[in-house]
Write a protein that holds these residues in place. Structure first.
Motif, PDB file in Angstrom:
ATOM      1  N   ASP A 156      53.746  13.170 -22.483  1.00  0.00           N
ATOM      2  CA  ASP A 156      54.967  12.443 -22.150  1.00  0.00           C
ATOM      3  C   ASP A 156      54.880  11.030 -22.723  1.00  0.00           C
ATOM      4  OD1 ASP A 156      57.227  11.343 -21.109  1.00  0.00           O
ATOM      5  OD2 ASP A 156      56.871  11.991 -19.048  1.00  0.00           O
ATOM      6  N   PRO A 157      55.812  10.602 -23.576  1.00  0.00           N
ATOM      7  CA  PRO A 157      55.763   9.241 -24.123  1.00  0.00           C
ATOM      8  C   PRO A 157      55.919   8.168 -23.055  1.00  0.00           C
ATOM      9  CG  PRO A 157      57.818  10.324 -24.729  1.00  0.00           C
ATOM     10  CD  PRO A 157      56.942  11.367 -24.130  1.00  0.00           C
ATOM     11  N   LEU A 158      56.618   8.471 -21.963  1.00  0.00           N
ATOM     12  CA  LEU A 158      56.752   7.489 -20.885  1.00  0.00           C
ATOM     13  C   LEU A 158      55.400   7.201 -20.235  1.00  0.00           C
ATOM     14  CD1 LEU A 158      60.063   8.560 -19.101  1.00  0.00           C
ATOM     15  CD2 LEU A 158      59.611   6.426 -20.309  1.00  0.00           C
ATOM     16  N   VAL A 159      54.612   8.245 -19.996  1.00  0.00           N
ATOM     17  CA  VAL A 159      53.280   8.053 -19.402  1.00  0.00           C
ATOM     18  C   VAL A 159      52.390   7.235 -20.329  1.00  0.00           C
ATOM     19  CG1 VAL A 159      51.228   9.246 -18.559  1.00  0.00           C
ATOM     20  CG2 VAL A 159      53.501  10.183 -18.093  1.00  0.00           C
ATOM     21  N   TYR A 160      52.494   7.506 -21.631  1.00  0.00           N
ATOM     22  CA  TYR A 160      51.671   6.761 -22.589  1.00  0.00           C
ATOM     23  C   TYR A 160      52.043   5.280 -22.579  1.00  0.00           C
ATOM     24  CZ  TYR A 160      49.895   5.084 -27.053  1.00  0.00           C
ATOM     25  OH  TYR A 160      49.263   4.350 -28.019  1.00  0.00           O
ATOM     26  N   LEU A 161      53.335   4.981 -22.666  1.00  0.00           N
ATOM     27  CA  LEU A 161      53.769   3.581 -22.730  1.00  0.00           C
ATOM     28  C   LEU A 161      53.466   2.823 -21.448  1.00  0.00           C
ATOM     29  CD1 LEU A 161      57.187   3.723 -24.610  1.00  0.00           C
ATOM     30  CD2 LEU A 161      55.070   2.653 -25.381  1.00  0.00           C
ATOM     31  N   GLU A 162      53.547   3.483 -20.308  1.00  0.00           N
ATOM     32  CA  GLU A 162      53.275   2.806 -19.045  1.00  0.00           C
ATOM     33  C   GLU A 162      51.816   2.376 -18.940  1.00  0.00           C
ATOM     34  OE1 GLU A 162      54.529   5.568 -16.165  1.00  0.00           O
ATOM     35  OE2 GLU A 162      56.638   4.955 -16.191  1.00  0.00           O
ATOM     36  N   ASN A 163      50.926   3.068 -19.611  1.00  0.00           N
ATOM     37  CA  ASN A 163      49.503   2.739 -19.545  1.00  0.00           C
ATOM     38  C   ASN A 163      49.052   1.793 -20.647  1.00  0.00           C
ATOM     39  OD1 ASN A 163      48.697   4.303 -17.255  1.00  0.00           O
ATOM     40  ND2 ASN A 163      48.947   6.143 -18.493  1.00  0.00           N
ATOM     41  N   VAL A 164      49.957   1.451 -21.561  1.00  0.00           N
ATOM     42  CA  VAL A 164      49.606   0.508 -22.623  1.00  0.00           C
ATOM     43  C   VAL A 164      49.852  -0.910 -22.118  1.00  0.00           C
ATOM     44  CG1 VAL A 164      50.208  -0.290 -24.944  1.00  0.00           C
ATOM     45  CG2 VAL A 164      50.098   2.144 -24.453  1.00  0.00           C
ATOM     46  N   PRO A 165      48.913  -1.860 -22.339  1.00  0.00           N
ATOM     47  CA  PRO A 165      49.138  -3.247 -21.913  1.00  0.00           C
ATOM     48  C   PRO A 165      50.419  -3.819 -22.503  1.00  0.00           C
ATOM     49  CG  PRO A 165      46.852  -2.915 -22.520  1.00  0.00           C
ATOM     50  CD  PRO A 165      47.570  -1.657 -22.885  1.00  0.00           C
ATOM     51  N   MET A 171      40.091  -1.375 -24.714  1.00  0.00           N
ATOM     52  CA  MET A 171      39.507  -0.084 -24.365  1.00  0.00           C
ATOM     53  C   MET A 171      40.535   0.831 -23.725  1.00  0.00           C
ATOM     54  SD  MET A 171      36.866   1.774 -24.548  1.00  0.00           S
ATOM     55  CE  MET A 171      35.653   0.548 -25.028  1.00  0.00           C
ATOM     56  N   GLN A 172      41.430   0.284 -22.918  1.00  0.00           N
ATOM     57  CA  GLN A 172      42.463   1.102 -22.302  1.00  0.00           C
ATOM     58  C   GLN A 172      43.406   1.681 -23.350  1.00  0.00           C
ATOM     59  OE1 GLN A 172      44.776  -0.930 -19.387  1.00  0.00           O
ATOM     60  NE2 GLN A 172      45.958   0.862 -18.808  1.00  0.00           N
ATOM     61  N   THR A 173      43.781   0.876 -24.332  1.00  0.00           N
ATOM     62  CA  THR A 173      44.662   1.369 -25.393  1.00  0.00           C
ATOM     63  C   THR A 173      43.973   2.461 -26.211  1.00  0.00           C
ATOM     64  OG1 THR A 173      45.703  -0.807 -25.519  1.00  0.00           O
ATOM     65  CG2 THR A 173      46.055   0.683 -27.362  1.00  0.00           C
ATOM     66  N   MET A 174      42.704   2.272 -26.535  1.00  0.00           N
ATOM     67  CA  MET A 174      41.972   3.281 -27.301  1.00  0.00           C
ATOM     68  C   MET A 174      41.865   4.582 -26.510  1.00  0.00           C
ATOM     69  SD  MET A 174      38.933   0.898 -28.915  1.00  0.00           S
ATOM     70  CE  MET A 174      38.092   2.336 -29.557  1.00  0.00           C
ATOM     71  N   THR A 175      41.626   4.465 -25.205  1.00  0.00           N
ATOM     72  CA  THR A 175      41.538   5.671 -24.382  1.00  0.00           C
ATOM     73  C   THR A 175      42.867   6.405 -24.344  1.00  0.00           C
ATOM     74  OG1 THR A 175      39.862   4.580 -23.017  1.00  0.00           O
ATOM     75  CG2 THR A 175      40.926   6.540 -22.108  1.00  0.00           C
ATOM     76  N   ASN A 176      43.958   5.657 -24.213  1.00  0.00           N
ATOM     77  CA  ASN A 176      45.286   6.300 -24.223  1.00  0.00           C
ATOM     78  C   ASN A 176      45.552   6.999 -25.546  1.00  0.00           C
ATOM     79  OD1 ASN A 176      45.935   5.533 -21.622  1.00  0.00           O
ATOM     80  ND2 ASN A 176      46.867   3.604 -22.264  1.00  0.00           N
ATOM     81  N   ASP A 177      45.141   6.382 -26.670  1.00  0.00           N
ATOM     82  CA  ASP A 177      45.332   7.010 -27.974  1.00  0.00           C
ATOM     83  C   ASP A 177      44.574   8.333 -28.067  1.00  0.00           C
ATOM     84  OD1 ASP A 177      46.925   4.901 -28.704  1.00  0.00           O
ATOM     85  OD2 ASP A 177      45.338   3.816 -29.760  1.00  0.00           O
ATOM     86  N   HIS A 178      43.335   8.337 -27.574  1.00  0.00           N
ATOM     87  CA  HIS A 178      42.542   9.576 -27.610  1.00  0.00           C
ATOM     88  C   HIS A 178      43.186  10.655 -26.734  1.00  0.00           C
ATOM     89  CE1 HIS A 178      39.602   7.770 -30.085  1.00  0.00           C
ATOM     90  NE2 HIS A 178      39.051   7.001 -29.151  1.00  0.00           N
ATOM     91  N   LEU A 179      43.685  10.265 -25.556  1.00  0.00           N
ATOM     92  CA  LEU A 179      44.331  11.255 -24.683  1.00  0.00           C
ATOM     93  C   LEU A 179      45.606  11.809 -25.306  1.00  0.00           C
ATOM     94  CD1 LEU A 179      43.911   9.492 -21.197  1.00  0.00           C
ATOM     95  CD2 LEU A 179      42.628  11.448 -22.091  1.00  0.00           C
ATOM     96  N   LEU A 180      46.331  10.960 -26.041  1.00  0.00           N
ATOM     97  CA  LEU A 180      47.544  11.422 -26.707  1.00  0.00           C
ATOM     98  C   LEU A 180      47.213  12.364 -27.853  1.00  0.00           C
ATOM     99  CD1 LEU A 180      50.654  11.129 -26.828  1.00  0.00           C
ATOM    100  CD2 LEU A 180      50.299   9.244 -28.442  1.00  0.00           C
ATOM    101  N   GLU A 181      46.171  12.032 -28.617  1.00  0.00           N
ATOM    102  CA  GLU A 181      45.786  12.877 -29.738  1.00  0.00           C
ATOM    103  C   GLU A 181      45.245  14.223 -29.273  1.00  0.00           C
ATOM    104  OE1 GLU A 181      42.988  10.596 -31.882  1.00  0.00           O
ATOM    105  OE2 GLU A 181      44.439   9.124 -32.625  1.00  0.00           O
ATOM    106  N   SER A 182      44.529  14.224 -28.159  1.00  0.00           N
ATOM    107  CA  SER A 182      43.951  15.484 -27.667  1.00  0.00           C
ATOM    108  C   SER A 182      44.950  16.328 -26.895  1.00  0.00           C
ATOM    109  CB  SER A 182      42.741  15.184 -26.770  1.00  0.00           C
ATOM    110  OG  SER A 182      43.130  14.395 -25.658  1.00  0.00           O
ATOM    111  N   GLY A 183      46.148  15.805 -26.654  1.00  0.00           N
ATOM    112  CA  GLY A 183      47.173  16.576 -25.968  1.00  0.00           C
ATOM    113  C   GLY A 183      47.138  16.481 -24.463  1.00  0.00           C
ATOM    114  N   VAL A 184      46.237  15.657 -23.915  1.00  0.00           N
ATOM    115  CA  VAL A 184      46.200  15.497 -22.459  1.00  0.00           C
ATOM    116  C   VAL A 184      47.462  14.790 -21.985  1.00  0.00           C
ATOM    117  CG1 VAL A 184      44.946  14.454 -20.540  1.00  0.00           C
ATOM    118  CG2 VAL A 184      43.689  15.486 -22.447  1.00  0.00           C
ATOM    119  N   ILE A 185      47.907  13.787 -22.760  1.00  0.00           N
ATOM    120  CA  ILE A 185      49.169  13.095 -22.477  1.00  0.00           C
ATOM    121  C   ILE A 185      50.212  13.612 -23.466  1.00  0.00           C
ATOM    122  CG2 ILE A 185      50.368  10.881 -22.455  1.00  0.00           C
ATOM    123  CD1 ILE A 185      47.820   9.533 -21.654  1.00  0.00           C
TER     124      ILE A 185
END
Length: 517
Positions: free
Chosen positions: A475-484, A459-473
């Motif tokens: 920065d690639p560093l922020v995305y990778l830090e939140n991925v398990p 669920m955390q990975t799916m949420t990060n994907d949605h935030l990246l697609e919607s433009g909320v995230i």
């Protein structure tokens, strides 16, 4: 009133509490409930006419209740009221410290037997203390340890109140080996006379009769409030194990959970107590039903004893002697009337009604056919509704031990090194923190239990994907830090490469600006 620390005075308090427990029938009730939960439901009965059968409805209901309550995760967050830069640093340190202390103490795993004991016995307790011998992964040893205390082994100073922090004193009874207690006496700096005074309990002790122990002694841990904290001492019936010492605690290090509260009593009531007569009736009816089936289900041979003086034989090929004409022999098969179907219907209805009255419907137990999924989910939610009161009590219990954790940290941790994440997204940093600064402070403690703190890697990975697609995230560093970690192989190497690339880009931009000027 002046406190008397003598072993005789503390033992008198202990005996007074045992008399109260006997007056409400606690010992017999706990022993009976435990026996029925474990399936020993015919103990003490001499049954010769039928086979004793057991259809344990109670254990299935208890296991359902415990599994429903412990299925949610527990997360503890503590933060100062003043959330400036120092407050945010303290909050990050406490978050990591709480997580490691909870993991090391095993308090979450102890939640399962605690809930089982509370459901079967009526109530149960945690005793939290600082163990200076536990390894912490750094030079400083010692961490918080949790012990499960049965309801029969805790004595409240005011038995009419079940709130731990309002008690004038508490006594915990523990059964320990005599040699172990003597060793503790010597470690506490007491003389050889006190060590030799430690002897096994006499035959009159109910715990020795209950467990069949020969070389054990009852040690009483007495705790009371003082002006500067909580004072502790340990005694047996005739000797002192540890002289009274005072620790700067704000709370008693004990948490108490009642399954069903009883007005005017410190002990709760178990749902098994009222269901035991139903369980007995189910076992008896089933046993009689099976016995009747064995007696009347198969046809019986009836013969004329005057024609067959040597009796009848069903052996294959064996000759049967008779008197008179064999053609006129009287031997017929007889079948008794079938047992009424009402008995089996009553049994099934009793089992269903008993489980439902305890709060376990067929949908919750998984015995209903999944013809209508929406209806089944609705029934399951309705079944879980009566358990919400117990769930709220368990959440309150969880918050209590979390506050005690914070209290023990401030009293015993001292200066320790904690690895905390960097606010700017850099590498985690090792920081020293003086936990003694927490002593006496009021923290905004928030305990998240259930869906609010449920953490799923997928669920955390799916949420990060949605935030990246919607433009909320962005920065690639922020995305990778939140991925398990396990979902991205070489995640730390990739993060390091991205940070180095970003640093090089900053340096190139700075050099370009200098060249332009």
């Amino acid at each position: 009133m002046r406190f008397d620390p003598s072993p005789a005075a503390i033992w008198q308090k202990y005996e007074r509490d045992r008399d109260y427990k006997r007056s409400i029938g606690l010992y017999d009730r706990v022993r009976r409930n435990e026996a029925f939960y474990l399936g020993r439901q015919w103990e003490g009965l001499r049954v010769q006419s039928l086979d004793p059968l057991i259809f344990n409805v109670l254990r299935r209901c208890v296991n359902l209740f415990v599994s429903m309550l412990v299925s949610d995760d527990v997360a503890v967050r503590a933060q100062p009221f003043d959330m400036d830069s120092a407050g945010r640093r303290t909050a990050r340190i406490l978050e990591r410290s709480f997580a490691s202390a909870i993991e090391r103490s095993g308090v979450k795993a102890l939640g399962r037997p605690l809930l089982k004991n509370a459901c079967v016995d009526g109530d149960a307790c945690f005793y939290l203390h600082f163990d200076p011998t536990l390894e912490t992964g750094q030079a400083i040893k010692g961490d918080i340890a949790a012990e499960l205390i049965d309801s029969t082994n805790i004595c409240f100073g005011n038995p009419a109140c079940d709130e731990v922090q309002r008690q004038p004193y508490l006594i915990l009874a523990m059964r320990r080996d005599v040699d172990e207690v003597k060793k503790e006496v010597r470690e506490n700096g007491m003389g050889a006379d006190e060590a030799e005074a430690i002897r096994p309990d006499g035959d009159a002790d109910h715990l020795r009769r209950l467990h069949g122990e020969n070389n054990r002694v009852t040690v009483l841990l007495h705790m009371r409030r003082t002006e500067h904290g909580v004072a502790f001492c340990k005694t047996t019936r005739t000797a002192t194990v540890m002289r009274e010492k005072e620790l700067p605690y704000r709370y008693y290090p004990v948490t108490h959970l009642c399954w069903n509260r009883v007005r005017g009593s410190c002990h709760g009531e178990s749902p098994l107590t009222e269901a035991i007569p139903n369980q007995i009736a189910i076992n008896k009816l089933y046993s009689m039903y099976v016995q009747c089936i064995k007696q009347v289900a198969f046809p019986k041979i009836i013969y004329d004893m005057t024609r067959f003086p040597n009796g009848w034989s069903n052996d294959v090929g064996k000759a049967v002697g008779m008197r008179g004409d064999p053609n006129t022999a009287i031997a017929a098969a007889f079948k008794a009337p079938d047992i009424s179907s009402q008995v089996l219907g009553l049994l099934k209805q009793m089992m269903t009604d008993t489980a439902e009255l305890m709060g376990a419907s067929e949908a919750a137990l998984g015995t209903v056919k999944p013809d209508n999924t929406s209806a089944i989910v609705a029934v399951q939610n309705a079944t879980a509704a009566p358990l919400e009161l117990t769930k709220m009590e368990f959440y309150r219990f969880t918050e209590d031990w979390a506050r005690i954790f914070l209290d023990l940290m401030g009293a015993h941790y001292g200066i320790r090194t904690v690895v905390v994440p960097d606010e700017d997204g850099g590498e985690p940093q090792r920081q020293s923190f003086d936990f003694s600064t927490l002593a006496g402070q009021d923290m905004r403690l928030q305990v998240d239990v259930g869906a609010a703190s449920y953490w799923s890697e997928t669920m955390q990975t799916m949420t990060n994907d949605h935030l990246l697609e919607s433009g909320v995230i962005t920065d690639p560093l922020v995305y990778l830090e939140n991925v398990p970690d396990y979902q991205v192989r070489g995640k730390h190497d990739l993060l390091h490469a991205l940070r180095m690339q970003r640093q090089q880009q900053k340096e190139a931009n700075a050099n370009a600006e200098q060249d332009q000027t």
